[in-house]
Enzyme design. Sequence first.
Site, PDB file in Angstrom:
ATOM      1  N   HIS A  83       9.539  30.598  32.321  1.00  0.00           N
ATOM      2  CA  HIS A  83      10.065  31.655  31.444  1.00  0.00           C
ATOM      3  C   HIS A  83      11.134  31.076  30.524  1.00  0.00           C
ATOM      4  O   HIS A  83      11.119  31.312  29.311  1.00  0.00           O
ATOM      5  CB  HIS A  83      10.627  32.789  32.309  1.00  0.00           C
ATOM      6  CG  HIS A  83      11.378  33.835  31.538  1.00  0.00           C
ATOM      7  ND1 HIS A  83      10.844  35.066  31.236  1.00  0.00           N
ATOM      8  CD2 HIS A  83      12.617  33.827  30.989  1.00  0.00           C
ATOM      9  CE1 HIS A  83      11.725  35.775  30.545  1.00  0.00           C
ATOM     10  NE2 HIS A  83      12.819  35.036  30.383  1.00  0.00           N
ATOM     11  N   GLU A  84      12.049  30.307  31.108  1.00  0.00           N
ATOM     12  CA  GLU A  84      13.123  29.694  30.304  1.00  0.00           C
ATOM     13  C   GLU A  84      12.546  28.738  29.264  1.00  0.00           C
ATOM     14  O   GLU A  84      12.992  28.709  28.118  1.00  0.00           O
ATOM     15  CB  GLU A  84      14.104  28.952  31.212  1.00  0.00           C
ATOM     16  CG  GLU A  84      14.833  29.823  32.221  1.00  0.00           C
ATOM     17  CD  GLU A  84      15.754  30.839  31.558  1.00  0.00           C
ATOM     18  OE1 GLU A  84      16.287  30.543  30.489  1.00  0.00           O
ATOM     19  OE2 GLU A  84      15.907  31.942  32.112  1.00  0.00           O
ATOM     20  N   HIS A 133      11.350  30.313  26.143  1.00  0.00           N
ATOM     21  CA  HIS A 133      12.351  30.560  25.093  1.00  0.00           C
ATOM     22  C   HIS A 133      12.556  29.321  24.221  1.00  0.00           C
ATOM     23  O   HIS A 133      12.845  29.438  23.028  1.00  0.00           O
ATOM     24  CB  HIS A 133      13.688  30.973  25.720  1.00  0.00           C
ATOM     25  CG  HIS A 133      13.703  32.373  26.247  1.00  0.00           C
ATOM     26  ND1 HIS A 133      13.358  33.476  25.481  1.00  0.00           N
ATOM     27  CD2 HIS A 133      14.027  32.869  27.473  1.00  0.00           C
ATOM     28  CE1 HIS A 133      13.476  34.572  26.211  1.00  0.00           C
ATOM     29  NE2 HIS A 133      13.863  34.241  27.428  1.00  0.00           N
ATOM     30  N   GLU A 143      11.606  38.428  25.480  1.00  0.00           N
ATOM     31  CA  GLU A 143      11.535  38.331  26.942  1.00  0.00           C
ATOM     32  C   GLU A 143      10.088  38.463  27.425  1.00  0.00           C
ATOM     33  O   GLU A 143       9.645  37.741  28.318  1.00  0.00           O
ATOM     34  CB  GLU A 143      12.403  39.408  27.603  1.00  0.00           C
ATOM     35  CG  GLU A 143      13.904  39.258  27.377  1.00  0.00           C
ATOM     36  CD  GLU A 143      14.489  37.980  27.974  1.00  0.00           C
ATOM     37  OE1 GLU A 143      13.765  37.227  28.646  1.00  0.00           O
ATOM     38  OE2 GLU A 143      15.676  37.721  27.748  1.00  0.00           O
TER      39      GLU A 143
HETATM   40 ZN   LIG Z   1      14.475  35.305  29.122  1.00  0.00          ZN
END
Ligand SMILES: [Zn+2]
Length: 248
Positions: free
Chosen positions: A118-119, A122, A176
């Site tokens: 997830h990170e 980004h 997100e």
């Molecule tokens: Zn995030």
Amino acid sequence: MTCSCQVLSQMNWDYGHLLNAGGKAVTAAALTDAQISELCRQSVAYADAKTPLAPAKYQQRLAKLMYGVKEVDGKPLNFKVYQSDEVNACAYGDGSVRVNSALMDLMDDDELIAVIGHELGHVANKDSMRAMKRAYLSSAAREAVYAAGGVGQLAGTVLGDISEAYVNAQFSQKQESNADEYGFQFAIDNGHDPYSMCRSLEKLNKLSSGGQSSALAKMFSSHPDSAKRALKMRQKADKLTGKNTITN
Ligand SMILES: [Zn+2]
């Protein structure tokens, strides 16, 4: 996960690289990716210098999990585990990934790789770079850099301003959601359970609703649809596996 690094708020920044030859502040248009990367790099170096590393077993577990994951969006990755009770992880625009020991204690390998995925999402989606740029441009730091005409005088004055702006810069729901998608696929691509992403989100959601104090949990719960994000990832995993694990 809203992916904010608390440690950034205590940072002293070195703006030397953001000044052009004449000592004028770099403008929005002139702020290059290389300069933003440099800001990220210095942020990480500062955080590394201030934060104790977790014991070797944490570093080894993370290194083993990330074996073979060398870059994202052309940026070479580097990983470290900080000793910290705060459930958090942070990926920077330059490819640095910092994971707190408390997050590693909380998550099994599947969940951990999804969170890191997830990170990394980004980073891949350039959210991290945009957040750093926004933080710089929205703060008074630009003017201060210009007025001071140098680097040394800035520490401790407006430097907190830009770092605070960065810490408070939350990613949008869309960002997100896209990072969740990235984490979902990242876990699968690295040989992990398709339910990794949803399980990690469910765990974080539970942690935040349980009233436990952690920056991540608090920020996570501030998103009204955090449960929906977890559900969406579970539906995605169900679709992929042909199972029906949604009970209510
Ligand atoms: Zn995030």
